[in-house]
Motif scaffolding. Structure first.
Motif, short mmCIF file in Angstrom:
data_model
loop_
_atom_site.label_atom_id
_atom_site.label_comp_id
_atom_site.label_asym_id
_atom_site.label_seq_id
_atom_site.Cartn_x
_atom_site.Cartn_y
_atom_site.Cartn_z
N GLY A 1 0.81 -1.18 0.00
CA GLY A 1 0.00 0.00 0.00
C GLY A 1 0.86 1.25 0.00
N LEU A 2 0.19 2.35 -0.15
CA LEU A 2 0.83 3.65 -0.18
C LEU A 2 1.37 4.03 1.19
N ILE A 3 2.58 4.52 1.22
CA ILE A 3 3.16 5.05 2.45
C ILE A 3 3.19 6.56 2.29
N TYR A 4 2.45 7.24 3.19
CA TYR A 4 2.31 8.69 3.11
C TYR A 4 3.55 9.43 3.59
N SER A 5 3.87 10.50 2.90
CA SER A 5 4.86 11.46 3.39
C SER A 5 4.11 12.46 4.26
N ILE A 6 4.81 13.33 4.94
CA ILE A 6 4.17 14.38 5.74
C ILE A 6 3.29 15.24 4.84
N GLU A 7 3.80 15.59 3.68
CA GLU A 7 3.00 16.40 2.74
C GLU A 7 1.72 15.69 2.35
N ASP A 8 1.79 14.38 2.09
CA ASP A 8 0.59 13.60 1.74
C ASP A 8 -0.44 13.66 2.86
N ILE A 9 0.02 13.51 4.10
CA ILE A 9 -0.88 13.52 5.25
C ILE A 9 -1.57 14.87 5.39
N VAL A 10 -0.78 15.95 5.33
CA VAL A 10 -1.33 17.30 5.49
C VAL A 10 -2.34 17.63 4.40
N ASN A 11 -2.14 17.09 3.21
CA ASN A 11 -3.03 17.40 2.09
C ASN A 11 -4.15 16.38 1.89
N ASP A 12 -4.19 15.31 2.68
CA ASP A 12 -5.19 14.27 2.51
C ASP A 12 -6.58 14.75 2.95
N GLN A 14 -9.31 13.08 3.75
CA GLN A 14 -9.88 12.37 4.89
C GLN A 14 -9.22 12.81 6.21
N TYR A 15 -7.92 12.95 6.24
CA TYR A 15 -7.23 13.44 7.44
C TYR A 15 -7.80 14.79 7.86
N ASN A 16 -7.95 15.67 6.88
CA ASN A 16 -8.45 17.01 7.18
C ASN A 16 -9.91 16.99 7.61
N HIS A 17 -10.72 16.20 6.96
CA HIS A 17 -12.14 16.10 7.32
C HIS A 17 -12.30 15.61 8.76
N ARG A 18 -11.47 14.69 9.19
CA ARG A 18 -11.55 14.14 10.54
C ARG A 18 -10.88 15.04 11.58
N GLU A 23 -4.42 23.61 12.85
CA GLU A 23 -3.60 24.80 12.68
C GLU A 23 -3.53 25.52 14.01
N VAL A 24 -2.32 25.83 14.44
CA VAL A 24 -2.14 26.59 15.69
C VAL A 24 -1.41 27.88 15.37
N GLU A 25 -1.73 28.90 16.13
CA GLU A 25 -1.10 30.21 15.97
C GLU A 25 0.24 30.20 16.70
N LEU A 29 6.21 34.14 15.80
CA LEU A 29 6.58 34.04 14.39
C LEU A 29 5.55 34.70 13.49
N ASN A 30 4.42 35.13 14.10
CA ASN A 30 3.33 35.77 13.37
C ASN A 30 2.84 34.90 12.21
N ARG A 31 2.60 33.62 12.51
CA ARG A 31 2.12 32.71 11.48
C ARG A 31 1.40 31.53 12.12
N LYS A 32 0.76 30.76 11.28
CA LYS A 32 0.09 29.53 11.73
C LYS A 32 0.94 28.34 11.29
N LEU A 33 0.83 27.27 12.06
CA LEU A 33 1.58 26.05 11.79
C LEU A 33 0.62 24.88 11.82
N LYS A 34 0.72 23.99 10.84
CA LYS A 34 -0.10 22.78 10.82
C LYS A 34 0.61 21.71 11.63
N ILE A 35 -0.16 21.08 12.55
CA ILE A 35 0.39 20.03 13.40
C ILE A 35 -0.58 18.85 13.44
N PRO A 36 -0.10 17.67 13.84
CA PRO A 36 -1.01 16.53 13.98
C PRO A 36 -2.05 16.82 15.06
N GLY A 37 -3.29 16.43 14.79
CA GLY A 37 -4.37 16.60 15.76
C GLY A 37 -4.40 15.46 16.76
#
Length: 86
Positions: A1-12, A14-18, A23-25, A29-37
């Motif tokens: 099966g497919l092995i996801y990279s970090i980029e794959d996970i962040v852009n998936d 289903q991952y995002n829907h769940r 995103e945390v402030e 750094l005056n920016r947002k960062l995407k982290i695992p939920g």
């Protein structure tokens, strides 16, 4: 099966829907960062990230002095070289 990279996970879709990517402030750094939920997700207590962690360099001086025994001169040199942020 497919092995996801970090980029794959962040852009998936289903991952995002769940809500598995949050995103945390990051104020200093005056920016947002995407982290695992939170995992697993529970319907009554889904959880969330309340704090993204310490600021970059927040504990550097303490670690260098207390645990590594570095003095002012050594720390200034590391900062000058860009090896650490205070």
């Amino acid at each position: 099966g497919l092995i996801y990279s970090i980029e794959d996970i962040v852009n998936d879709e289903q991952y995002n829907h769940r809500g598995m990517i949050e995103e945390v402030e990051i104020p200093h750094l005056n920016r947002k960062l995407k982290i695992p939920g939170m995992a697993p997700k529970f319907s009554r207590t889904p959880g969330r990230t309340r704090w993204p962690g310490p600021q970059l360099g927040e504990h550097t001086d303490e670690i260098l002095r207390q645990y590594l025994g570095y003095n002012d001169e050594k720390i200034r040199q590391l900062v000058k070289e860009g090896a650490v942020i205070l």
